[in-house]
Scaffold this active site. Sequence first.
Site, mmCIF file in Angstrom:
data_model
loop_
_atom_site.group_PDB
_atom_site.id
_atom_site.type_symbol
_atom_site.label_atom_id
_atom_site.label_comp_id
_atom_site.label_asym_id
_atom_site.label_seq_id
_atom_site.Cartn_x
_atom_site.Cartn_y
_atom_site.Cartn_z
ATOM 1 N N SER A 98 0.829 -1.202 0.000
ATOM 2 C CA SER A 98 0.000 0.000 0.000
ATOM 3 C C SER A 98 0.862 1.250 0.000
ATOM 4 C CB SER A 98 -0.909 0.029 1.228
ATOM 5 O OG SER A 98 -1.598 1.278 1.327
ATOM 6 N N TYR A 107 -3.063 -0.842 10.090
ATOM 7 C CA TYR A 107 -3.108 -1.327 8.710
ATOM 8 C C TYR A 107 -1.791 -1.021 7.999
ATOM 9 C CZ TYR A 107 -4.182 -1.340 3.713
ATOM 10 O OH TYR A 107 -4.145 -1.562 2.359
#
Length: 255
Positions: free
Chosen positions: A147, A160
């Site tokens: 990400s 996350y």
Amino acid sequence: MSRLAGKTALVTGGSRGIGRGIAERLGREGALVAVHYGRDAAAAEEAVKTIEGAGGRAFAIGAELGLPGDAEALWTAFDAGLAGYDGGSGLDILVNNAGIGLDGRIGEVAEADFDRVFAVNAKAPFFLIKHGLGRLRDGGRIVNVSSGVTRVAFPPAVSYAMTKGALNTLTLTLAQELGPRGITVNAVSPGIVATEINPWLEDPRAHAVAAAHSVFNRVGEAGDVADVVAFLASDDARWVTGQNLDATGGSNLGV
């Protein structure tokens, strides 16, 4: 396109979103694609039909990640699915795409939620690779979907972001370990992507804010990421390993 003809690929979380885009692209490239799903078998079967409708080959396999024994269960399902398809044995391309999100600053994250996001996003890929190395052929490809939040400070989703940082470290480490077998290991880091798991993008104002993060002033599409994965899965990327390819559309490059 047939750059991946004769290859077998497994895409975790391949039934929707970015994963589905990747599965469909690899199918168009000629690979036999195992489309993994956690709970939604219907979505996986729909993805399989789409791949087959475009002239590709695919089958669905189910295994919920983040649970004890998840890696072994997934590989058991993969072996059975491959045998049932008469696809021989072994694997050439493993795409660790499946993941879950978790919003919350450090003072807001519950321990159980922290454990869950790490179990799915970091632990599952680790053990999927561990138990899959005997199936992965020499000269194979591992692509981990990371990400863009790993290269910026993003307090609203700290846990996350940590999981994806762990995935980046795994990518770098395995690239060195598996290099002697000719296996490349790389990561791809998407930014904001318009998929069904981001329904908030349907709000025009939210969409405009999201688009403004990119230098191209638009929100990413699943295909934008899938194209990068397809490159890394092909022989064109034979000299690329241990890398994290940014696929954020130049998001947050400056101040």
